[in-house]
Scaffold this active site. Structure first.
Site, PDB file in Angstrom:
ATOM      1  N   TYR A  59       4.496   5.982  10.344  1.00  0.00           N
ATOM      2  CA  TYR A  59       3.309   6.812  10.167  1.00  0.00           C
ATOM      3  C   TYR A  59       2.791   6.683   8.736  1.00  0.00           C
ATOM      4  O   TYR A  59       3.526   6.848   7.775  1.00  0.00           O
ATOM      5  CB  TYR A  59       3.636   8.276  10.475  1.00  0.00           C
ATOM      6  N   HIS A  92      -4.692   8.183   6.636  1.00  0.00           N
ATOM      7  CA  HIS A  92      -3.885   9.413   6.658  1.00  0.00           C
ATOM      8  C   HIS A  92      -3.873  10.094   5.299  1.00  0.00           C
ATOM      9  O   HIS A  92      -2.868  10.682   4.902  1.00  0.00           O
ATOM     10  CB  HIS A  92      -2.444   9.116   7.102  1.00  0.00           C
TER      11      HIS A  92
END
Ligand code: MG
Length: 401
Positions: A158, A209
């Site tokens: 991630y 992100h």
């Protein structure tokens, strides 16, 4: 005929695909007439349940379910302090359920209440990933073979965790260590590889992100221009929105933003100053369909397209709401899609379907999706304190997601 009222409000917690999902069921005085809404805040599911059961339920019982706008406005200010994510998600569960009830009363799918279809289906994007460029390319090609035309590309875990050349300091705390500089260097390399190997016919996307410092986000957007991304997502954190003005001046890479937003004051400057190209809020996080349809209309006036957040921690009820908005908003851009497991489909009969890269709402009244509470109970939410990825930079500083 007696007046229709809200008879009961229930929260249903279930985790058929791992994520803790929260669905609100609003029951009316008419036997068998109820609505469902998504209230999923997967890291704080018990807090949302309390907000619904302890506060919204007593507030709502006896009220007229037809009056969606009045209920939304009065619930929003009922606690005086403006809502954050817990209360917004709780309110979304109620709001979507009221729209579901209205559709059932009208005998129409929700998209008809929103003005009818302006497209038959919503183009979706999928998430390709891999440890390196070669593995990622395989993942992209696999989605292309399934007729997907829009593909998000990420390397590493991630946020693009990558082996860092840095050594950790002594006594470094546990966590997922992430090197923002190594990540920022890897992204242009990744797109250079993909465009050389697969060309420009497929649309590619990327999610930062919010994990680089602002000036690095500006540099990255500039470096990615030759690769013609469909969009670059969340290059900056909500706390850094002043930087969007510089980003916009420096780069023509299309920008998507907003899954962490709660409040109109966060998205308004980005839209009215035309600093972004796609709005990407998490619909339950902003309070449901009522604020989302207003946000979509605001965006339409400023040529910003919608790209509602659609990860695994949106319930299938929330995905159904997304698709009804998608097919009825003229300024729809793209829909993120994570797919449904067989277990999720058994808990939620009537999940929207994807065929050849397009999501279709179903034509049943309301949201068109139901919940089988017996099936839902087979997938209890796991114990323990759920937490988002505890990511740290090489020296041990916590990274803000
Ligand atoms: Mg994202």
């Amino acid at each position: 005929m007696s007046k229709l009222t809200i008879r009961d409000v229930k929260t249903i917690l279930t985790a058929p695909a791992g994520s803790r999902l929260i669905v609100v069921k609003v029951e009316t005085s008419e036997p068998g007439l109820y609505g469902l809404g998504c209230a999923t805040f997967t890291q704080r599911h018990l807090a949302v349940r309390s907000a619904v059961d302890d506060f919204l339920k007593p507030f709502l019982i006896g009220k007229d379910p037809h009056r969606i706008e009045d209920i939304w406005q009065s619930a929003w200010v009922n606690s005086y302090w403006r809502n954050g994510p817990v209360l917004n998600n709780a309110l979304s569960g109620v709001d979507m359920a009221l729209w579901d009830i209205k559709g059932k009363l009208a005998g129409m799918p929700l998209y008809q209440l929103l003005g009818g279809k302006c497209r038959e289906a919503a183009a979706v994007y999928r998430h390709a990933g891999g440890r390196d460029e070669v593995q990622l390319e395989e993942s992209v090609r696999a989605y292309m073979e399934q007729s997907y035309h829009y593909i998000r590309c990420q390397m590493g875990g991630y946020g693009g965790s990558e082996q860092s050349a840095h050594r950790r300091p002594e006594n470094a705390l546990p966590g997922a260590y992430f090197d923002p500089d190594a990540y920022a260097r890897s992204v242009p390399r990744m797109f250079d590889h993909l465009r050389k190997k697969i060309g420009f016919e497929v649309e590619l996307l990327h999610d930062v992100h919010e994990r680089v410092v602002p000036i690095e986000a500006v540099r990255l957007a500039k470096q990615l221009e030759p690769y013609r991304l469909f969009f670059l997502e969340d290059p900056l954190a909500p706390e850094q929105i002043d930087w969007f003005r510089m980003l916009r001046q420096q780069s023509a890479t299309p920008i998507a933003m907003g899954e962490l937003f709660n409040n109109p004051q966060e998205w308004k400057p980005l839209i009215v100053e035309r600093l972004i190209d796609f709005i990407r809020v998490h619909i339950s996080q902003i309070g449901g369909l009522t604020p989302a349809k207003k946000l979509a209309s605001l965006c339409e006036a400023f040529d910003v397209r919608t790209a509602w957040h659609g990860p695994g921690d949106v319930s299938p009820v929330g995905h159904a709401a997304n698709v009804h908005l998608d097919v009825s908003c003229p300024n729809f851009g793209i829909q993120e899609w994570s797919g449904f497991t067989d277990a999720a489909k058994s808990v939620f009969p009537g999940c929207p379907e994807v065929r050849n890269g397009y999501a279709y709402p179903n034509d049943r009244p309301g949201l068109g999706i139901d919940i089988d509470e017996t099936e839902a109970a087979k997938y209890p939410c796991s114990d323990g304190v759920p937490a988002w990825t505890m990511t740290r930079t090489p020296d041990g500083t916590v990274v803000r997601p």
